[in-house]
Design an enzyme around this catalytic site. Structure first.
Site, PDB file in Angstrom:
ATOM      1  N   HIS A  37       0.844  -1.208   0.000  1.00  0.00           N
ATOM      2  CA  HIS A  37       0.000   0.000   0.000  1.00  0.00           C
ATOM      3  C   HIS A  37       0.876   1.254   0.000  1.00  0.00           C
ATOM      4  O   HIS A  37       0.614   2.214  -0.714  1.00  0.00           O
ATOM      5  CB  HIS A  37      -0.873   0.048   1.269  1.00  0.00           C
ATOM      6  CG  HIS A  37      -1.793  -1.112   1.437  1.00  0.00           C
ATOM      7  ND1 HIS A  37      -1.657  -2.024   2.449  1.00  0.00           N
ATOM      8  CD2 HIS A  37      -2.886  -1.496   0.750  1.00  0.00           C
ATOM      9  CE1 HIS A  37      -2.614  -2.923   2.388  1.00  0.00           C
ATOM     10  NE2 HIS A  37      -3.383  -2.626   1.353  1.00  0.00           N
ATOM     11  N   GLY A 147      -2.498  -1.732  -7.175  1.00  0.00           N
ATOM     12  CA  GLY A 147      -1.346  -2.628  -7.218  1.00  0.00           C
ATOM     13  C   GLY A 147      -1.530  -3.729  -8.257  1.00  0.00           C
ATOM     14  O   GLY A 147      -2.630  -4.232  -8.466  1.00  0.00           O
ATOM     15  N   LYS A 149      -0.478  -6.567  -7.844  1.00  0.00           N
ATOM     16  CA  LYS A 149      -0.739  -7.810  -7.088  1.00  0.00           C
ATOM     17  C   LYS A 149      -2.150  -8.305  -7.401  1.00  0.00           C
ATOM     18  O   LYS A 149      -2.392  -9.499  -7.568  1.00  0.00           O
ATOM     19  CB  LYS A 149      -0.585  -7.517  -5.597  1.00  0.00           C
ATOM     20  CG  LYS A 149      -1.393  -8.420  -4.704  1.00  0.00           C
ATOM     21  CD  LYS A 149      -0.522  -9.237  -3.818  1.00  0.00           C
ATOM     22  CE  LYS A 149      -1.315 -10.228  -3.023  1.00  0.00           C
ATOM     23  NZ  LYS A 149      -2.464  -9.671  -2.369  1.00  0.00           N
TER      24      LYS A 149
END
Ligand code: AMP
Length: 282
Positions: A37, A147, A149
């Site tokens: 983050h 992100g 991810k």
């Protein structure tokens, strides 16, 4: 740094800032912040006059049997971390501030929301798109940061922005990993010591697949080998998917490998669901 809980209060600040012509970078999160983050907040800090991070555990993106109630929350720690990397505002509304009792409107990005994570988490991306669009409408940022991810989420948000004429730059940040390559996630906290040690199997399976693809092995063979590798580990309770897709469209690769490839997987280590992915540019 200011912590704001009410939409109206945030809007008062934002009206002033937009009159001054300030650019706004926005980082949506569910909190329990980690370096993943923070890397997005740092990016936003570099590229904008004002940085707003939201912390909101969005009930509408959790299925009925998922971990909404036990999702980790720690506002005090989060606000210190966000401030340390230069956030100007944290917007952290309550559930009732965001969703009125008679909430009826949802956003769906068809097809790409029902593959990969969408196949095992029905309605998840509908919840994600709805909250992200609501936050976009409240904040009206210049740029928003997500992100890689959650690579599928990034593709879906970009598609939503394109389809609905949302004039916000959607920017993807690289995956931040632990030293042993486990991708950072707020859910890693659920892992026991042994599970945590074995969680690196996910990264290793992606690496194995990458090597096999670079060696020219056929898609189905690569998937099979990677799956076998994962399931050999007794801490892997099951896997939701192990996919090899075209990077931008997320279309499944059947035979010939394109230039840009996404290898993505979701597995369960005990009762914890973990996701990770690799991007290959050939
Ligand atoms: P979450 O709080 O899990 O909803 O995540 C908020 C944002 O942080 C999303 O855009 C995620 O993709 C991003 N994020 C989460 N973990 C990582 C990571 N390890 N590296 C980079 N970004 C991440």
């Amino acid at each position: 740094m200011k912590i704001i809980r009410k939409i109206k209060e945030l809007k008062t600040h934002l009206t002033k800032l937009s009159k001054q012509g300030k650019t706004i970078g926005f980082v949506p999160t569910m909190g329990y912040l980690h370096e993943g983050h923070l890397s997005l907040i740092k990016m936003a800090r570099k590229e904008n006059d004002i940085v707003i991070a939201s912390i909101f555990v969005n009930p509408k993106q959790f299925g009925p049997s998922e971990d909404y109630k036990k999702y980790p929350r720690d506002m005090e720690r989060d606000s210190k971390l966000a401030e340390s990397v230069g956030a100007d505002y944290i917007f952290t509304p309550t559930k009732n501030e965001i969703y009125k009792e008679d909430h009826k409107t949802y956003v769906e990005v068809e097809e790409i929301d029902s593959i990969m994570c969408g196949a095992s988490r029905s309605g998840h991306f509908k919840g994600v798109c709805t909250i992200v669009l609501k936050l976009f409408n409240i904040i009206n940022p210049t740029r928003a940061y997500f992100g890689k991810k959650d690579y599928q989420q990034l593709v879906i948000i970009k598609k939503m922005a394109e389809d609905l004429n949302i004039d916000i730059d959607i920017i993807g940040g690289d995956i931040i990993r632990e030293e042993d390559n486990l991708a950072l996630s707020s859910r890693n906290k659920y892992l026991s010591k042994r599970e945590r040690e074995n969680a690196t199997v996910l990264y290793k399976s992606l690496k194995l697949a990458e090597d096999l693809i670079r060696d020219g092995k056929a898609v189905e063979k690569v998937k099979k080998e990677a799956q076998n590798f994962l399931l050999k580990n007794k801490y892997v309770k099951k896997f939701d998917y192990f996919d090899i897709r075209e990077l931008y469209t997320l279309k499944e690769i059947k035979e010939k490998y394109p230039k840009n490839i996404l290898i993505a997987a979701a597995i369960w280590i005990g009762n914890t669901r973990l996701i990770d992915n690799f991007i290959i540019n050939r």
